[in-house]
Scaffold this motif. Structure first.
Motif, short mmCIF file in Angstrom:
data_model
loop_
_atom_site.label_atom_id
_atom_site.label_comp_id
_atom_site.label_asym_id
_atom_site.label_seq_id
_atom_site.Cartn_x
_atom_site.Cartn_y
_atom_site.Cartn_z
N LEU A 1 0.83 -1.20 0.00
CA LEU A 1 0.00 0.00 0.00
C LEU A 1 0.86 1.26 0.00
N GLY A 2 1.90 1.25 0.82
CA GLY A 2 2.77 2.42 0.89
C GLY A 2 3.51 2.66 -0.40
N SER B 1 2.68 1.61 -3.44
CA SER B 1 1.72 2.00 -4.47
C SER B 1 1.32 3.46 -4.30
N GLY B 2 1.14 3.87 -3.05
CA GLY B 2 0.81 5.26 -2.79
C GLY B 2 1.92 6.20 -3.22
N ALA C 1 1.65 9.41 -5.53
CA ALA C 1 1.92 10.71 -4.91
C ALA C 1 3.08 11.44 -5.57
N TRP D 1 -4.55 12.84 -8.31
CA TRP D 1 -3.92 11.52 -8.20
C TRP D 1 -2.82 11.51 -7.15
N GLN D 2 -2.09 12.63 -7.05
CA GLN D 2 -1.03 12.71 -6.04
C GLN D 2 -1.61 12.76 -4.63
N LEU E 1 -4.39 11.33 -3.80
CA LEU E 1 -4.82 9.96 -3.55
C LEU E 1 -3.64 9.10 -3.10
N GLY E 2 -2.52 9.26 -3.78
CA GLY E 2 -1.32 8.52 -3.38
C GLY E 2 -0.86 8.89 -1.99
N MET F 1 -2.91 7.09 0.49
CA MET F 1 -2.53 5.67 0.58
C MET F 1 -1.29 5.50 1.45
N VAL F 2 -0.35 6.43 1.33
CA VAL F 2 0.85 6.36 2.17
C VAL F 2 0.49 6.50 3.64
#
Length: 289
Positions: free
Chosen positions: A133-134, A136-137, A141, A269-270, A272-273, A276-277
């Motif tokens: 997850l990190g 991918s984020g 990001a 999108w950033q 969103l990333g 996720m982080v």
């Protein structure tokens, strides 16, 4: 409960170290604009660490020497520190910062897997989920521009990432046995000496010629020292794998610092990333790997 509280504190210290390193990276980029070079910057950062930590060591009357038995682990941490600093700082010279950070931040996965192999155990599903997850984020990001790919820069970033393996693993073992201030002085002095020998041997030592050059170099070094000390304290209280993953906050913080000081905006999108982080970090803290 005491052990869980200690590990939580270690993770918090790792996050604080990430913030210090983020600020140091931004300031390093400014230092490059005022006549500094990666090699010289790395050398001054190590020297600055010695000059700051040594008086603290003497004031607190901590041990000055280390036993001979610690030399193998100490060598691993010195080489890891040099490789991490030289690799990461040099990569920024060849590729965009976002791409450099993305490649460099393979290291939480590398450290976590190395830790599991050394302990002959499988990483927990929650830990693996946090890593995936990190990472991918971070991909979302940072939004790197792959059109500007430079193999030299990629190579330097990978050097920094892989150098984190001995840095975190050896640090974890050393800080459990020895005083962190004593370790900081020995590690940074040895790293400074080796980097200076390399710079002088290759006639590549560059000294800034302006007040802005010296100022940016000094502030970047100060934030690096702060991050280094926080990192040592973090790995003393938390396992190297979870502590390394907490450093996923550094790219996110770097983006936010750049947005605040330089006016750089984040796309949807950033953001969103970035979420996720943060989700990966919360998952890690709640499940403790």
């Amino acid at each position: 409960m005491v052990g869980a509280g200690k590990e939580t504190l270690g993770l918090a210290l790792a996050a604080a170290a990430a913030a210090s390193y983020s600020l140091s990276a931004v300031l390093a980029g400014i230092a490059y604009q005022h006549g500094n070079e990666p090699g010289s910057l790395v050398a001054v950062r190590f020297l600055f660490a010695v000059l700051v930590v040594l008086p603290l060591l003497l004031l607190k009357r901590r041990p000055v020497t280390l036993p001979v038995s610690s030399l193998p682990l100490l060598a691993g941490m010195v080489l890891g520190s040099i490789g991490t600093a030289v690799g990461y700082m040099s990569s920024i010279r060849y590729i965009p910062v976002s791409l450099a950070v993305l490649v460099f931040y393979l290291f939480p996965l590398l450290v976590t897997l190395s830790e599991s192999l050394l302990e002959r155990r499988r990483p927990s599903p929650w830990l693996l989920l946090a890593v995936v997850l990190g990472f991918s984020g971070l991909s979302l990001a940072l939004g790197p521009d792959f059109a500007s790919l430079n193999l030299v820069g990629i190579g330097y970033a990978l050097l920094g990432a892989f150098s984190c393996i001995p840095l975190f693993i050896c640090a974890r073992l050393l800080v459990l046995r020895h005083d962190t201030l004593t370790l900081a002085v020995h590690i940074n002095f040895a790293a400074f000496a080796l980097v200076m020998l390399w710079l002088l041997g290759n006639s590549s030592l560059v000294i800034p010629t302006s007040l802005w050059g010296w100022g940016s170099l000094a502030i970047a070094s100060a934030t690096f020292v702060c991050g280094f000390l926080l990192q040592l304290s973090a790995v003393q209280k938390a396992p190297p794998g979870p502590a390394a993953i907490m450093f996923n906050a550094e790219p996110l913080l770097t983006i936010l610092i750049a947005w605040f000081f330089l006016g750089q905006r984040l796309s949807d999108w950033q953001w969103l990333g970035a979420g996720m982080v943060l989700g990966a970090l919360l998952l890690l803290v709640s499940r403790k790997g």
